[in-house]
Motif scaffolding. Structure first.
Motif, PDB file in Angstrom:
ATOM      1  N   MET A  54       0.837  -1.170   0.000  1.00  0.00           N
ATOM      2  CA  MET A  54       0.000   0.000   0.000  1.00  0.00           C
ATOM      3  C   MET A  54       0.894   1.250   0.000  1.00  0.00           C
ATOM      4  O   MET A  54       1.934   1.257   0.641  1.00  0.00           O
ATOM      5  CB  MET A  54      -0.879   0.003   1.239  1.00  0.00           C
ATOM      6  CG  MET A  54      -1.707  -1.257   1.393  1.00  0.00           C
ATOM      7  SD  MET A  54      -2.966  -1.367   0.168  1.00  0.00           S
ATOM      8  CE  MET A  54      -4.408  -1.261   1.161  1.00  0.00           C
ATOM      9  N   ILE A  55       0.442   2.278  -0.721  1.00  0.00           N
ATOM     10  CA  ILE A  55       1.179   3.539  -0.760  1.00  0.00           C
ATOM     11  C   ILE A  55       0.231   4.688  -0.432  1.00  0.00           C
ATOM     12  O   ILE A  55      -0.959   4.619  -0.732  1.00  0.00           O
ATOM     13  CB  ILE A  55       1.873   3.778  -2.123  1.00  0.00           C
ATOM     14  CG1 ILE A  55       0.854   3.828  -3.264  1.00  0.00           C
ATOM     15  CG2 ILE A  55       2.933   2.705  -2.385  1.00  0.00           C
ATOM     16  CD1 ILE A  55       1.442   4.223  -4.602  1.00  0.00           C
ATOM     17  N   LYS A  56       0.780   5.724   0.192  1.00  0.00           N
ATOM     18  CA  LYS A  56      -0.011   6.907   0.530  1.00  0.00           C
ATOM     19  C   LYS A  56       0.069   7.899  -0.626  1.00  0.00           C
ATOM     20  O   LYS A  56       1.161   8.211  -1.105  1.00  0.00           O
ATOM     21  CB  LYS A  56       0.519   7.567   1.794  1.00  0.00           C
ATOM     22  CG  LYS A  56       0.293   6.754   3.037  1.00  0.00           C
ATOM     23  CD  LYS A  56       0.809   7.497   4.260  1.00  0.00           C
ATOM     24  CE  LYS A  56       0.630   6.674   5.513  1.00  0.00           C
ATOM     25  NZ  LYS A  56       1.133   7.365   6.697  1.00  0.00           N
ATOM     26  N   LEU A  57      -1.099   8.389  -1.049  1.00  0.00           N
ATOM     27  CA  LEU A  57      -1.182   9.397  -2.096  1.00  0.00           C
ATOM     28  C   LEU A  57      -2.150  10.489  -1.656  1.00  0.00           C
ATOM     29  O   LEU A  57      -2.828  10.347  -0.641  1.00  0.00           O
ATOM     30  CB  LEU A  57      -1.649   8.768  -3.412  1.00  0.00           C
ATOM     31  CG  LEU A  57      -0.712   7.735  -4.043  1.00  0.00           C
ATOM     32  CD1 LEU A  57      -1.359   7.089  -5.255  1.00  0.00           C
ATOM     33  CD2 LEU A  57       0.619   8.357  -4.421  1.00  0.00           C
ATOM     34  N   THR A  58      -2.215  11.556  -2.445  1.00  0.00           N
ATOM     35  CA  THR A  58      -3.060  12.696  -2.102  1.00  0.00           C
ATOM     36  C   THR A  58      -3.921  13.083  -3.300  1.00  0.00           C
ATOM     37  O   THR A  58      -3.409  13.242  -4.410  1.00  0.00           O
ATOM     38  CB  THR A  58      -2.178  13.906  -1.714  1.00  0.00           C
ATOM     39  OG1 THR A  58      -1.195  13.491  -0.771  1.00  0.00           O
ATOM     40  CG2 THR A  58      -3.014  15.020  -1.129  1.00  0.00           C
ATOM     41  N   ARG A  59      -5.228  13.242  -3.051  1.00  0.00           N
ATOM     42  CA  ARG A  59      -6.125  13.752  -4.091  1.00  0.00           C
ATOM     43  C   ARG A  59      -5.823  15.231  -4.302  1.00  0.00           C
ATOM     44  O   ARG A  59      -5.175  15.880  -3.469  1.00  0.00           O
ATOM     45  CB  ARG A  59      -7.578  13.578  -3.676  1.00  0.00           C
ATOM     46  CG  ARG A  59      -7.967  12.131  -3.478  1.00  0.00           C
ATOM     47  CD  ARG A  59      -9.449  12.015  -3.148  1.00  0.00           C
ATOM     48  NE  ARG A  59      -9.771  10.707  -2.621  1.00  0.00           N
ATOM     49  CZ  ARG A  59      -9.914   9.599  -3.352  1.00  0.00           C
ATOM     50  NH1 ARG A  59      -9.760   9.657  -4.648  1.00  0.00           N
ATOM     51  NH2 ARG A  59     -10.205   8.448  -2.779  1.00  0.00           N
ATOM     52  N   LEU A  60      -6.284  15.795  -5.408  1.00  0.00           N
ATOM     53  CA  LEU A  60      -6.019  17.204  -5.693  1.00  0.00           C
ATOM     54  C   LEU A  60      -6.625  18.141  -4.661  1.00  0.00           C
ATOM     55  O   LEU A  60      -6.117  19.241  -4.461  1.00  0.00           O
ATOM     56  CB  LEU A  60      -6.531  17.569  -7.093  1.00  0.00           C
ATOM     57  CG  LEU A  60      -5.769  16.941  -8.252  1.00  0.00           C
ATOM     58  CD1 LEU A  60      -6.343  17.430  -9.578  1.00  0.00           C
ATOM     59  CD2 LEU A  60      -4.285  17.225  -8.178  1.00  0.00           C
ATOM     60  N   VAL A  85       5.062   8.834  -7.438  1.00  0.00           N
ATOM     61  CA  VAL A  85       4.257   7.604  -7.436  1.00  0.00           C
ATOM     62  C   VAL A  85       5.162   6.409  -7.717  1.00  0.00           C
ATOM     63  O   VAL A  85       5.075   5.376  -7.045  1.00  0.00           O
ATOM     64  CB  VAL A  85       3.102   7.684  -8.460  1.00  0.00           C
ATOM     65  CG1 VAL A  85       2.342   6.359  -8.519  1.00  0.00           C
ATOM     66  CG2 VAL A  85       2.155   8.830  -8.126  1.00  0.00           C
ATOM     67  N   LEU A  86       6.059   6.546  -8.681  1.00  0.00           N
ATOM     68  CA  LEU A  86       6.995   5.469  -9.004  1.00  0.00           C
ATOM     69  C   LEU A  86       7.885   5.153  -7.810  1.00  0.00           C
ATOM     70  O   LEU A  86       8.049   3.984  -7.448  1.00  0.00           O
ATOM     71  CB  LEU A  86       7.850   5.860 -10.207  1.00  0.00           C
ATOM     72  CG  LEU A  86       8.968   4.885 -10.579  1.00  0.00           C
ATOM     73  CD1 LEU A  86       8.391   3.526 -10.965  1.00  0.00           C
ATOM     74  CD2 LEU A  86       9.813   5.456 -11.694  1.00  0.00           C
ATOM     75  N   ASP A  87       8.460   6.174  -7.183  1.00  0.00           N
ATOM     76  CA  ASP A  87       9.334   5.958  -6.032  1.00  0.00           C
ATOM     77  C   ASP A  87       8.608   5.227  -4.901  1.00  0.00           C
ATOM     78  O   ASP A  87       9.147   4.286  -4.315  1.00  0.00           O
ATOM     79  CB  ASP A  87       9.896   7.272  -5.503  1.00  0.00           C
ATOM     80  CG  ASP A  87      10.913   7.900  -6.436  1.00  0.00           C
ATOM     81  OD1 ASP A  87      11.407   7.198  -7.349  1.00  0.00           O
ATOM     82  OD2 ASP A  87      11.203   9.100  -6.265  1.00  0.00           O
ATOM     83  N   ARG A  88       7.383   5.640  -4.603  1.00  0.00           N
ATOM     84  CA  ARG A  88       6.618   5.009  -3.529  1.00  0.00           C
ATOM     85  C   ARG A  88       6.248   3.572  -3.886  1.00  0.00           C
ATOM     86  O   ARG A  88       6.271   2.687  -3.030  1.00  0.00           O
ATOM     87  CB  ARG A  88       5.369   5.826  -3.219  1.00  0.00           C
ATOM     88  CG  ARG A  88       5.716   7.165  -2.598  1.00  0.00           C
ATOM     89  CD  ARG A  88       4.506   8.015  -2.362  1.00  0.00           C
ATOM     90  NE  ARG A  88       4.936   9.371  -2.020  1.00  0.00           N
ATOM     91  CZ  ARG A  88       4.120  10.312  -1.634  1.00  0.00           C
ATOM     92  NH1 ARG A  88       2.823  10.098  -1.517  1.00  0.00           N
ATOM     93  NH2 ARG A  88       4.584  11.518  -1.340  1.00  0.00           N
ATOM     94  N   THR A  89       5.930   3.349  -5.150  1.00  0.00           N
ATOM     95  CA  THR A  89       5.581   1.996  -5.598  1.00  0.00           C
ATOM     96  C   THR A  89       6.795   1.077  -5.525  1.00  0.00           C
ATOM     97  O   THR A  89       6.699  -0.054  -5.048  1.00  0.00           O
ATOM     98  CB  THR A  89       5.007   2.036  -7.026  1.00  0.00           C
ATOM     99  OG1 THR A  89       3.864   2.888  -7.028  1.00  0.00           O
ATOM    100  CG2 THR A  89       4.612   0.649  -7.496  1.00  0.00           C
ATOM    101  N   LEU A  90       7.944   1.560  -5.976  1.00  0.00           N
ATOM    102  CA  LEU A  90       9.165   0.751  -5.916  1.00  0.00           C
ATOM    103  C   LEU A  90       9.542   0.445  -4.472  1.00  0.00           C
ATOM    104  O   LEU A  90       9.941  -0.686  -4.152  1.00  0.00           O
ATOM    105  CB  LEU A  90      10.316   1.453  -6.634  1.00  0.00           C
ATOM    106  CG  LEU A  90      10.188   1.542  -8.150  1.00  0.00           C
ATOM    107  CD1 LEU A  90      11.316   2.395  -8.724  1.00  0.00           C
ATOM    108  CD2 LEU A  90      10.165   0.168  -8.782  1.00  0.00           C
ATOM    109  N   GLU A  91       9.430   1.435  -3.589  1.00  0.00           N
ATOM    110  CA  GLU A  91       9.735   1.221  -2.172  1.00  0.00           C
ATOM    111  C   GLU A  91       8.787   0.186  -1.566  1.00  0.00           C
ATOM    112  O   GLU A  91       9.200  -0.677  -0.802  1.00  0.00           O
ATOM    113  CB  GLU A  91       9.656   2.544  -1.403  1.00  0.00           C
ATOM    114  CG  GLU A  91      10.007   2.415   0.059  1.00  0.00           C
ATOM    115  CD  GLU A  91      11.449   2.001   0.313  1.00  0.00           C
ATOM    116  OE1 GLU A  91      11.735   1.589   1.456  1.00  0.00           O
ATOM    117  OE2 GLU A  91      12.295   2.076  -0.604  1.00  0.00           O
ATOM    118  N   TYR A  92       7.511   0.263  -1.920  1.00  0.00           N
ATOM    119  CA  TYR A  92       6.530  -0.723  -1.462  1.00  0.00           C
ATOM    120  C   TYR A  92       6.959  -2.137  -1.888  1.00  0.00           C
ATOM    121  O   TYR A  92       6.960  -3.069  -1.081  1.00  0.00           O
ATOM    122  CB  TYR A  92       5.141  -0.400  -2.021  1.00  0.00           C
ATOM    123  CG  TYR A  92       4.197  -1.570  -1.973  1.00  0.00           C
ATOM    124  CD1 TYR A  92       3.602  -1.952  -0.779  1.00  0.00           C
ATOM    125  CD2 TYR A  92       3.921  -2.315  -3.113  1.00  0.00           C
ATOM    126  CE1 TYR A  92       2.751  -3.050  -0.724  1.00  0.00           C
ATOM    127  CE2 TYR A  92       3.079  -3.396  -3.071  1.00  0.00           C
ATOM    128  CZ  TYR A  92       2.490  -3.773  -1.880  1.00  0.00           C
ATOM    129  OH  TYR A  92       1.661  -4.854  -1.834  1.00  0.00           O
TER     130      TYR A  92
END
Length: 67
Positions: free
Chosen positions: A1-7, A47-54
């Motif tokens: 799971m990764i944390k993201l932010t809506r606009l 997004v890529l960095d967080r996905t790779l870290e996940y």
């Protein structure tokens, strides 16, 4: 799971396994395997960095994560 932010600034957690692809146009669009599209505040690179870290962390055992 990764944390993201809506606009609008609302944070949410996304299952990174469901990401099909990420586009920049000028906002960042995340397309999921089911066809849903999300617009997020993060750049495609974030997004890529967080996905790779996940994906790196899910290969570690709980013992390896302990200090």
């Amino acid at each position: 799971m990764i944390k993201l932010t809506r606009l609008d600034g609302e944070g949410f957690i996304l299952n990174a396994e469901l990401i099909k692809y990420v586009e920049h146009r000028p906002d960042t669009f995340v397309t999921l395997t089911g066809g849903d599209r999300l617009v997020v505040a993060e750049s495609p690179e974030e997004v890529l960095d967080r996905t790779l870290e996940y994906h790196r962390l899910k290969r570690l055992t709980p013992e390896a994560l302990a200090p």
